[in-house]
Design a protein around this motif. Structure first.
Motif, PDB file in Angstrom:
ATOM      1  N   GLU A 223       0.816  -1.211   0.000  1.00 31.40           N
ATOM      2  CA  GLU A 223       0.000   0.000   0.000  1.00 31.40           C
ATOM      3  C   GLU A 223       0.852   1.264   0.000  1.00 31.40           C
ATOM      4  O   GLU A 223       0.426   2.312  -0.458  1.00 31.40           O
ATOM      5  N   PHE A 224       2.060   1.185   0.517  1.00 32.36           N
ATOM      6  CA  PHE A 224       2.931   2.355   0.628  1.00 32.36           C
ATOM      7  C   PHE A 224       4.139   2.255  -0.302  1.00 32.36           C
ATOM      8  O   PHE A 224       5.184   2.813  -0.034  1.00 32.36           O
ATOM      9  N   GLU A 225       3.955   1.574  -1.413  1.00 28.13           N
ATOM     10  CA  GLU A 225       5.054   1.379  -2.352  1.00 28.13           C
ATOM     11  C   GLU A 225       5.419   2.695  -3.041  1.00 28.13           C
ATOM     12  O   GLU A 225       4.558   3.367  -3.600  1.00 28.13           O
ATOM     13  N   ASN A 226       6.681   3.062  -2.965  1.00 29.92           N
ATOM     14  CA  ASN A 226       7.206   4.237  -3.641  1.00 29.92           C
ATOM     15  C   ASN A 226       8.217   3.780  -4.683  1.00 29.92           C
ATOM     16  O   ASN A 226       9.020   2.885  -4.423  1.00 29.92           O
ATOM     17  N   LYS A 227       8.179   4.407  -5.853  1.00 25.61           N
ATOM     18  CA  LYS A 227       9.142   4.094  -6.895  1.00 25.61           C
ATOM     19  C   LYS A 227       9.882   5.362  -7.281  1.00 25.61           C
ATOM     20  O   LYS A 227       9.314   6.449  -7.295  1.00 25.61           O
ATOM     21  N   SER A 228      11.157   5.197  -7.568  1.00 25.36           N
ATOM     22  CA  SER A 228      11.944   6.287  -8.144  1.00 25.36           C
ATOM     23  C   SER A 228      12.788   5.673  -9.253  1.00 25.36           C
ATOM     24  O   SER A 228      13.015   4.463  -9.289  1.00 25.36           O
ATOM     25  N   TYR A 229      13.227   6.541 -10.161  1.00 21.06           N
ATOM     26  CA  TYR A 229      13.889   6.054 -11.369  1.00 21.06           C
ATOM     27  C   TYR A 229      15.208   6.785 -11.599  1.00 21.06           C
ATOM     28  O   TYR A 229      15.329   7.977 -11.321  1.00 21.06           O
ATOM     29  N   GLY A 230      16.144   6.033 -12.106  1.00 22.20           N
ATOM     30  CA  GLY A 230      17.444   6.574 -12.453  1.00 22.20           C
ATOM     31  C   GLY A 230      17.870   6.051 -13.814  1.00 22.20           C
ATOM     32  O   GLY A 230      17.097   5.367 -14.501  1.00 22.20           O
TER      33      GLY A 230
ATOM     34  N   SER B 179      14.212  10.847 -10.693  1.00 24.10           N
ATOM     35  CA  SER B 179      12.827  11.314 -10.685  1.00 24.10           C
ATOM     36  C   SER B 179      11.908  10.219 -10.151  1.00 24.10           C
ATOM     37  O   SER B 179      12.245   9.036 -10.219  1.00 24.10           O
ATOM     38  N   GLU B 180      10.749  10.626  -9.657  1.00 20.26           N
ATOM     39  CA  GLU B 180       9.731   9.659  -9.256  1.00 20.26           C
ATOM     40  C   GLU B 180       8.768   9.373 -10.401  1.00 20.26           C
ATOM     41  O   GLU B 180       7.844   8.583 -10.254  1.00 20.26           O
ATOM     42  N   CYS B 181       9.012  10.007 -11.547  1.00 18.40           N
ATOM     43  CA  CYS B 181       8.153   9.852 -12.715  1.00 18.40           C
ATOM     44  C   CYS B 181       8.917   9.108 -13.817  1.00 18.40           C
ATOM     45  O   CYS B 181       9.935   9.602 -14.310  1.00 18.40           O
ATOM     46  N   ILE B 182       8.424   7.958 -14.202  1.00 19.17           N
ATOM     47  CA  ILE B 182       9.079   7.156 -15.241  1.00 19.17           C
ATOM     48  C   ILE B 182       9.127   7.911 -16.563  1.00 19.17           C
ATOM     49  O   ILE B 182      10.113   7.832 -17.296  1.00 19.17           O
ATOM     50  N   GLU B 183       8.080   8.646 -16.889  1.00 21.99           N
ATOM     51  CA  GLU B 183       8.040   9.367 -18.168  1.00 21.99           C
ATOM     52  C   GLU B 183       9.111  10.446 -18.229  1.00 21.99           C
ATOM     53  O   GLU B 183       9.753  10.632 -19.255  1.00 21.99           O
ATOM     54  N   ASN B 184       9.296  11.197 -17.138  1.00 22.90           N
ATOM     55  CA  ASN B 184      10.350  12.210 -17.102  1.00 22.90           C
ATOM     56  C   ASN B 184      11.725  11.570 -17.259  1.00 22.90           C
ATOM     57  O   ASN B 184      12.598  12.093 -17.960  1.00 22.90           O
ATOM     58  N   THR B 185      11.917  10.446 -16.600  1.00 22.88           N
ATOM     59  CA  THR B 185      13.204   9.749 -16.679  1.00 22.88           C
ATOM     60  C   THR B 185      13.453   9.261 -18.099  1.00 22.88           C
ATOM     61  O   THR B 185      14.573   9.366 -18.617  1.00 22.88           O
ATOM     62  N   LYS B 186      12.421   8.744 -18.757  1.00 22.19           N
ATOM     63  CA  LYS B 186      12.577   8.295 -20.145  1.00 22.19           C
ATOM     64  C   LYS B 186      12.882   9.460 -21.087  1.00 22.19           C
ATOM     65  O   LYS B 186      13.666   9.310 -22.024  1.00 22.19           O
ATOM     66  N   LYS B 187      12.288  10.622 -20.841  1.00 24.37           N
ATOM     67  CA  LYS B 187      12.591  11.799 -21.659  1.00 24.37           C
ATOM     68  C   LYS B 187      14.063  12.188 -21.519  1.00 24.37           C
ATOM     69  O   LYS B 187      14.724  12.516 -22.503  1.00 24.37           O
TER      70      LYS B 187
END
Length: 104
Positions: free
Chosen positions: A43-50, A71-79
């Motif tokens: 329920e409290f899962e947090n994801k961040s991306y590098g 970033s915590e946003c996959i789309e921003n990281t992919k950009k």
């Protein structure tokens, strides 16, 4: 826990501009996903991306650099990753280039 996903792969041939090598070079661009689920509670899962860039020569890992939690946003990281690929950024240059991108 970290997961690693190959997003893009470039093969640079010796006749490419500014390569400085007579041997083909591969650049692999990965998304790094960090999952922090706070005491394993979904329920409290947090994801961040590098991002990780691996430079290979003759199928051997030559150099590698990883920046976690961009970033915590996959789309921003992919950009960001796509901009790195478009500009053929190597592991050695990655931290400075990402810093520039994030400060725009």
């Amino acid at each position: 826990m970290y997961n690693r996903y190959l997003e893009k792969k470039l093969e640079l041939m010796p006749d490419d501009e500014n390569l400085g090598s007579k041997i083909p070079i591969e650049l692999e661009y990965y998304i790094i996903e960090k999952i922090d689920n706070g005491f394993y509670n979904k329920e409290f899962e947090n994801k961040s991306y590098g991002i990780e860039i691996v430079k290979k020569i003759d199928d051997s890992k030559y150099e590698s650099e990883m920046l976690k939690e961009i970033s915590e946003c996959i789309e921003n990281t992919k950009k960001i990753l796509n901009r790195l690929v478009d500009n053929t950024v190597t592991p050695m240059e990655m931290a400075v280039v990402i810093d520039d991108i994030l400060s725009e």
